[in-house]
Motif scaffolding. Sequence first.
Motif, PDB file in Angstrom:
ATOM      1  N   GLU A 126       0.843  -1.210   0.000  1.00  0.00           N
ATOM      2  CA  GLU A 126       0.000   0.000   0.000  1.00  0.00           C
ATOM      3  C   GLU A 126       0.872   1.252   0.000  1.00  0.00           C
ATOM      4  O   GLU A 126       0.602   2.201  -0.748  1.00  0.00           O
ATOM      5  CB  GLU A 126      -0.932   0.003   1.222  1.00  0.00           C
ATOM      6  N   LYS A 127       1.916   1.234   0.865  1.00  0.00           N
ATOM      7  CA  LYS A 127       2.811   2.397   0.950  1.00  0.00           C
ATOM      8  C   LYS A 127       3.571   2.592  -0.357  1.00  0.00           C
ATOM      9  O   LYS A 127       3.757   3.726  -0.803  1.00  0.00           O
ATOM     10  CB  LYS A 127       3.807   2.236   2.112  1.00  0.00           C
ATOM     11  N   ILE A 128       4.003   1.472  -0.953  1.00  0.00           N
ATOM     12  CA  ILE A 128       4.697   1.581  -2.240  1.00  0.00           C
ATOM     13  C   ILE A 128       3.768   2.180  -3.287  1.00  0.00           C
ATOM     14  O   ILE A 128       4.155   3.097  -4.040  1.00  0.00           O
ATOM     15  CB  ILE A 128       5.246   0.205  -2.690  1.00  0.00           C
ATOM     16  N   ASN A 129       2.532   1.697  -3.323  1.00  0.00           N
ATOM     17  CA  ASN A 129       1.555   2.225  -4.280  1.00  0.00           C
ATOM     18  C   ASN A 129       1.266   3.700  -4.000  1.00  0.00           C
ATOM     19  O   ASN A 129       1.197   4.526  -4.920  1.00  0.00           O
ATOM     20  CB  ASN A 129       0.260   1.406  -4.250  1.00  0.00           C
ATOM     21  N   GLU A 130       1.105   3.978  -2.708  1.00  0.00           N
ATOM     22  CA  GLU A 130       0.840   5.376  -2.325  1.00  0.00           C
ATOM     23  C   GLU A 130       2.035   6.259  -2.703  1.00  0.00           C
ATOM     24  O   GLU A 130       1.868   7.365  -3.215  1.00  0.00           O
ATOM     25  CB  GLU A 130       0.578   5.441  -0.816  1.00  0.00           C
ATOM     26  N   ASN A 131       3.235   5.693  -2.447  1.00  0.00           N
ATOM     27  CA  ASN A 131       4.451   6.429  -2.793  1.00  0.00           C
ATOM     28  C   ASN A 131       4.519   6.676  -4.293  1.00  0.00           C
ATOM     29  O   ASN A 131       4.896   7.760  -4.750  1.00  0.00           O
ATOM     30  CB  ASN A 131       5.662   5.638  -2.303  1.00  0.00           C
ATOM     31  N   LYS A 132       4.162   5.627  -5.067  1.00  0.00           N
ATOM     32  CA  LYS A 132       4.153   5.787  -6.529  1.00  0.00           C
ATOM     33  C   LYS A 132       3.145   6.864  -6.948  1.00  0.00           C
ATOM     34  O   LYS A 132       3.436   7.691  -7.812  1.00  0.00           O
ATOM     35  CB  LYS A 132       3.804   4.469  -7.218  1.00  0.00           C
ATOM     36  N   LYS A 133       1.975   6.827  -6.310  1.00  0.00           N
ATOM     37  CA  LYS A 133       0.940   7.815  -6.640  1.00  0.00           C
ATOM     38  C   LYS A 133       1.419   9.225  -6.318  1.00  0.00           C
ATOM     39  O   LYS A 133       1.149  10.164  -7.067  1.00  0.00           O
ATOM     40  CB  LYS A 133      -0.345   7.521  -5.869  1.00  0.00           C
ATOM     41  N   GLN A 134       2.137   9.323  -5.212  1.00  0.00           N
ATOM     42  CA  GLN A 134       2.594  10.652  -4.805  1.00  0.00           C
ATOM     43  C   GLN A 134       3.874  11.050  -5.523  1.00  0.00           C
ATOM     44  O   GLN A 134       4.150  12.237  -5.675  1.00  0.00           O
ATOM     45  CB  GLN A 134       2.801  10.694  -3.284  1.00  0.00           C
ATOM     46  N   SER A 135       4.636  10.093  -5.959  1.00  0.00           N
ATOM     47  CA  SER A 135       5.876  10.437  -6.626  1.00  0.00           C
ATOM     48  C   SER A 135       5.616  10.999  -8.025  1.00  0.00           C
ATOM     49  O   SER A 135       6.367  11.842  -8.518  1.00  0.00           O
ATOM     50  CB  SER A 135       6.821   9.253  -6.669  1.00  0.00           C
ATOM     51  N   LEU A 136       4.568  10.565  -8.680  1.00  0.00           N
ATOM     52  CA  LEU A 136       4.236  11.106 -10.012  1.00  0.00           C
ATOM     53  C   LEU A 136       3.933  12.610  -9.942  1.00  0.00           C
ATOM     54  O   LEU A 136       4.533  13.390 -10.689  1.00  0.00           O
ATOM     55  CB  LEU A 136       3.074  10.325 -10.628  1.00  0.00           C
ATOM     56  N   PRO A 137       3.050  12.995  -9.026  1.00  0.00           N
ATOM     57  CA  PRO A 137       2.815  14.444  -8.948  1.00  0.00           C
ATOM     58  C   PRO A 137       4.073  15.187  -8.500  1.00  0.00           C
ATOM     59  O   PRO A 137       4.328  16.308  -8.958  1.00  0.00           O
ATOM     60  CB  PRO A 137       1.710  14.597  -7.918  1.00  0.00           C
ATOM     61  N   LEU A 138       4.887  14.545  -7.639  1.00  0.00           N
ATOM     62  CA  LEU A 138       6.111  15.193  -7.191  1.00  0.00           C
ATOM     63  C   LEU A 138       7.047  15.414  -8.378  1.00  0.00           C
ATOM     64  O   LEU A 138       7.623  16.492  -8.534  1.00  0.00           O
ATOM     65  CB  LEU A 138       6.777  14.353  -6.100  1.00  0.00           C
ATOM     66  N   LYS A 139       7.196  14.369  -9.175  1.00  0.00           N
ATOM     67  CA  LYS A 139       8.057  14.503 -10.362  1.00  0.00           C
ATOM     68  C   LYS A 139       7.515  15.602 -11.284  1.00  0.00           C
ATOM     69  O   LYS A 139       8.287  16.397 -11.841  1.00  0.00           O
ATOM     70  CB  LYS A 139       8.154  13.179 -11.119  1.00  0.00           C
ATOM     71  N   LYS A 140       6.230  15.624 -11.410  1.00  0.00           N
ATOM     72  CA  LYS A 140       5.624  16.667 -12.274  1.00  0.00           C
ATOM     73  C   LYS A 140       5.887  18.042 -11.688  1.00  0.00           C
ATOM     74  O   LYS A 140       6.252  18.978 -12.401  1.00  0.00           O
ATOM     75  CB  LYS A 140       4.134  16.425 -12.411  1.00  0.00           C
TER      76      LYS A 140
END
Length: 159
Positions: A126-140
């Motif tokens: 869940e944390k990895i998925n959440e991290n992935k979800k949050q990392s995309l907007p962060l990268k953007k």
Amino acid sequence: NIALKEIELSHEEYIRSLKREQDQNVTELRHQFERNANDLMKAWEARMKKTREQLDKQRKDEVKSIEDKKAVMIDKLITEHQKAFNDIKNYYNDITHNNLDLIKSLKEEVKELENEERKDQIKLHEKINENKKQSLPLKKMEQDLLNLKNEYVEYIKKK
């Protein structure tokens, strides 16, 4: 001469009668001796028989006494060995039960740890998925920030 012959004959007759009497006395004494010897032999045999019976009875009593003591000792040994066997049996049964209880508790602990690990894995995913979800907007956002900085640098250059 005839008188002498008669005396001699009577004397010989007297000697023969004495010999007969002595032979009878000797025979009677021999019979009496044999009776006494037989009586002594019977008495001795009776005494020997009585002594033998007493000794046999004494031996049988001693053997019975020894056998009784032996039986008591055997019973005592059997009782002691049975007690020792039961003690050892109880000792190992206790160890076995304690080990089984330990195995059971360790199995339960392993189950709990596996459940926790499963839950932790789920949380990790869940944390990895959440991290992935949050990392995309962060990268953007980082890209946007970089773009904005570049625009700012160009703006400042133009100015």
